[in-house]
Design an enzyme around this catalytic site. Structure first.
Site, PDB file in Angstrom:
ATOM      1  N   HIS A  71     -41.073 -69.585  75.216  1.00  0.00           N
ATOM      2  CA  HIS A  71     -39.797 -69.052  75.922  1.00  0.00           C
ATOM      3  C   HIS A  71     -39.954 -69.068  77.340  1.00  0.00           C
ATOM      4  O   HIS A  71     -41.018 -68.930  77.984  1.00  0.00           O
ATOM      5  CB  HIS A  71     -39.570 -67.436  75.298  1.00  0.00           C
ATOM      6  CG  HIS A  71     -38.278 -67.062  75.854  1.00  0.00           C
ATOM      7  ND1 HIS A  71     -38.063 -66.662  77.041  1.00  0.00           N
ATOM      8  CD2 HIS A  71     -37.419 -66.487  74.652  1.00  0.00           C
ATOM      9  CE1 HIS A  71     -36.939 -65.949  76.736  1.00  0.00           C
ATOM     10  NE2 HIS A  71     -36.372 -66.137  75.604  1.00  0.00           N
ATOM     11  N   LEU A 104     -40.499 -60.278  76.662  1.00  0.00           N
ATOM     12  CA  LEU A 104     -39.538 -61.423  77.187  1.00  0.00           C
ATOM     13  C   LEU A 104     -38.459 -60.562  78.076  1.00  0.00           C
ATOM     14  O   LEU A 104     -38.222 -59.495  77.914  1.00  0.00           O
ATOM     15  CB  LEU A 104     -38.808 -61.475  75.958  1.00  0.00           C
ATOM     16  CG  LEU A 104     -39.184 -62.672  74.796  1.00  0.00           C
ATOM     17  CD1 LEU A 104     -38.263 -62.964  73.893  1.00  0.00           C
ATOM     18  CD2 LEU A 104     -40.006 -63.769  75.600  1.00  0.00           C
ATOM     19  N   ARG A 125     -34.143 -74.105  76.017  1.00  0.00           N
ATOM     20  CA  ARG A 125     -35.394 -73.420  76.196  1.00  0.00           C
ATOM     21  C   ARG A 125     -36.547 -74.438  76.473  1.00  0.00           C
ATOM     22  O   ARG A 125     -37.302 -73.982  77.224  1.00  0.00           O
ATOM     23  CB  ARG A 125     -35.833 -72.655  74.903  1.00  0.00           C
ATOM     24  CG  ARG A 125     -35.562 -71.153  74.871  1.00  0.00           C
ATOM     25  CD  ARG A 125     -36.082 -70.466  73.725  1.00  0.00           C
ATOM     26  NE  ARG A 125     -35.047 -69.386  73.329  1.00  0.00           N
ATOM     27  CZ  ARG A 125     -35.051 -68.765  72.454  1.00  0.00           C
ATOM     28  NH1 ARG A 125     -35.733 -68.968  71.381  1.00  0.00           N
ATOM     29  NH2 ARG A 125     -34.342 -67.610  72.313  1.00  0.00           N
ATOM     30  N   ARG A 143     -36.370 -74.729  68.139  1.00  0.00           N
ATOM     31  CA  ARG A 143     -35.426 -73.854  67.124  1.00  0.00           C
ATOM     32  C   ARG A 143     -34.130 -73.486  67.919  1.00  0.00           C
ATOM     33  O   ARG A 143     -34.165 -73.134  69.033  1.00  0.00           O
ATOM     34  CB  ARG A 143     -36.182 -72.255  66.959  1.00  0.00           C
ATOM     35  CG  ARG A 143     -35.302 -71.279  66.211  1.00  0.00           C
ATOM     36  CD  ARG A 143     -36.356 -70.306  65.881  1.00  0.00           C
ATOM     37  NE  ARG A 143     -36.676 -69.512  66.916  1.00  0.00           N
ATOM     38  CZ  ARG A 143     -35.916 -68.523  67.593  1.00  0.00           C
ATOM     39  NH1 ARG A 143     -34.919 -68.196  67.102  1.00  0.00           N
ATOM     40  NH2 ARG A 143     -36.389 -67.761  68.754  1.00  0.00           N
TER      41      ARG A 143
END
Length: 566
Positions: free
Chosen positions: A228, A242, A276, A376
């Site tokens: 991330h 995050l 990402r 993803r």
């Protein structure tokens, strides 16, 4: 009876399906069920409900998923998830989940990056927490027994079939011998083996990987890990926490230490709204080339946004930074760096029911593999939990009912018991926590966002040294509990997961999605395969079935303009 290991979204959904089918079930987790990892998921959950865009379809959802996976996702798995997604949302509604809704009562759906249509349902920026609360509530209604604070150390196998599991209580060390017809493994991924990660301190250490492999299962694509772009750097005990991508979606700007808005160098069209893998690679490159902040990061600035926007659209980000750093993001930028976020590979499973190489053993959620490939699609992980939780619960129920007898093995049980006894007797000079840190440093240095042959080989050499030192650990439970014993098992899991990751990363001599090889910068069509790993057979290349025409025809570049990036 069916045993479910892991009490996050995947494990609870499977347990609910089993209970509703009238099968005895026991769910076991090492964390409190209300605070499982699923509760941290912020963004949303995907399903082609067509509430906002009538032209959306499961076929388009599948096409977007396969394209973002760089064609490493299994098309059959993808079809099952995207076709079953609407039912997954229906199940949550049936259990009482409060989704965000439009004024006319429709479930609201928003854009996430690389989705052609609005298909991400949500509940504020607490979607995962709301899902977890909903599933815990339903499990309570059904009277499902849930054991918190129990650490499973070994699956019990005889003649290629699982017959239960062994473990201990984290508080008082009480041993658990659990006999079961089938076992569903839902104990997460392996992102905690990096120094900066969005996982909390003692979760996602590769438990699922070790339990499955030692039972006789294999891993698929362990090298494919999503980093991330925005994890905080300080304080040390929260490194990797995050900062939601909503911060970039609402207009946040990335700058290096020189004050340059550096995304113009990497994706001038999409800038901070790029995907990402690209934003993480851009930040990593700026830091590596000496344009990083004093703590080795980059700046994410939302202070130019109206205060009202920050307080209403980014409340969790605002509160998190205030709590952890006493930082007011309405006035000051946030120092961030790429952080290990999601295991896209995992235990090898069959697409139809997520069964493994071991009879009666299933794996679901982040523990499994097949849906995400090399990148993803944001919002897909939460829907995967619901779809395969339901399907695998049904499969395990049918398997359990099909058994007329179940052979147990006294020697397998004795081995599991001895494994704990030996660790409790270990009184060597090596400290488990220090070895965990050494392993995380090795993975961060040699198998992070960008990899190369020299670094991966150095990582394997360092890992071998760490494994030798692991033979001389000291384990010392105390009045506070048996956490030290749990850390020793976490270390065993992390070492196995690290070896699988390093060896598969070395074998994948190409750059594809999240996997960046500086010595092989191009995508290699011959490597459109899954890499399947086990300690006995090493790595084998597994071909991927062709994409059905009705889905392939819909695979196209999707604009991310005005959308939250993944």
């Amino acid at each position: 009876m069916v045993l479910v290991i892991g009490t996050g979204g995947a494990g609870l959904r499977a347990a609910i399906e089993l209970a509703e089918a009238g099968v005895d079930v026991l769910a076991v987790g090492k964390r409190p069920k209300e605070d499982a990892h699923t509760a941290l998921a912020a963004g949303g959950i995907n399903a082609a409900l067509s509430t906002m865009d009538p032209e959306d379809s499961w076929q388009q959802h599948a096409a977007d998923t396969l394209k973002e996976s760089y064609l490493l996702a299994d098309p059959r798995t993808t079809q099952i998830v995207t076709q079953g997604a609407a039912r997954g949302i229906d199940d949550l509604e049936r259990y009482g989940m409060a989704f965000a809704r439009e004024e006319d009562g429709r479930i609201s759906q928003r854009f996430f990056g690389a989705h052609k249509f609005r298909r991400t349902a949500f509940a504020g920026d607490y979607t995962g927490l709301e899902i977890q609360r909903t599933l815990v509530g339903r499990a309570g209604q059904l009277g499902i027994p849930v054991l918190d604070g129990v650490y499973i150390t070994r699956l019990l196998v005889h003649d290629g079939a699982v017959f239960g599991a062994y473990g201990f209580d984290l508080t008082d060390g009480t041993r658990y011998l659990i006999h079961a017809d089938a076992v569903i493994l839902a104990a997460g991924g392996h992102t905690r083996i990096w120094r900066r990660t969005s996982s909390r301190r003692d979760e996602n250490t590769g438990d699922s990987f070790r339990l499955a492999v030692e039972a006789g299962a294999r891993l698929r694509d362990p090298e494919l890990v999503q980093f991330h772009p925005s994890g905080i750097i300080e304080p040390e005990n929260a490194a990797g926490t995050l900062v939601s991508e909503a911060a970039r979606g609402e207009g946040g700007i990335l700058r290096n230490a020189l004050g340059e808005r550096f995304m113009s160098r990497y994706d001038p069209a999409r800038m901070e709204l790029s995907t990402r893998d690209r934003v993480a690679l851009a930040s990593y490159t700026e830091i590596k080339e000496g344009r990083g902040t004093p703590n080795g990061g980059v700046w994410l600035d939302v202070s130019h946004l109206p205060r009202q926007t920050i307080m209403t659209r980014l409340p969790r980000v605002y509160q998190t930074l205030l709590d952890l750093q006493m930082l007011d993001i309405t006035r000051d930028p946030i120092e961030i760096a790429p952080t290990a976020h999601y295991s896209m590979g995992g235990v090898w499973v069959r697409p139809e029911d997520h069964s493994t190489d071991v009879r009666g053993l299933y794996a679901i959620g982040e523990a499994s593999s097949g849906l995400h490939g090399a990148n993803r699609l944001g919002g897909n992980s939460l829907i995967e939990l619901l779809v395969f939780g339901r399907i695998t619960g049904q499969a395990a129920a049918a398997y359990s009912r099909s058994l007329t007898a179940h052979t147990r093995s006294a020697s397998a049980t004795a081995r599991a018991r001895a494994e704990i006894d030996d660790l409790l007797a270990a009184d060597g000079p090596e400290n488990v926590r220090a070895l965990q840190r050494a392993l995380r440093n090795t993975m961060t240095e040699h198998a992070g966002v960008v990899r190369n042959e020299e670094g991966l080989r150095a990582g394997l050499a360092e890992l071998s040294e760490i494994e030798k030192r692991m033979e001389k650990v000291g384990v010392h439970p105390d009045i506070a509990g048996f956490q030290d014993l749990a850390h020793a098992f976490d270390l065993l899991s992390a070492a196995l997961a690290a070896r699988a990751t390093l060896e598969a990363a070395l074998e994948r001599r190409e750059t594809r999605g999240c996997h960046n090889r500086s010595d092989y910068p191009d995508l290699d069509p011959a490597l459109r395969v899954n890499l399947v790993w086990s300690p006995t057979t090493g790595i084998t290349h597994e071909s991927i079935p062709p994409v059905p025409d009705e889905i392939a025809s819909l695979m196209e570049e999707v604009s991310t303009e005005g959308k939250l990036a993944e």
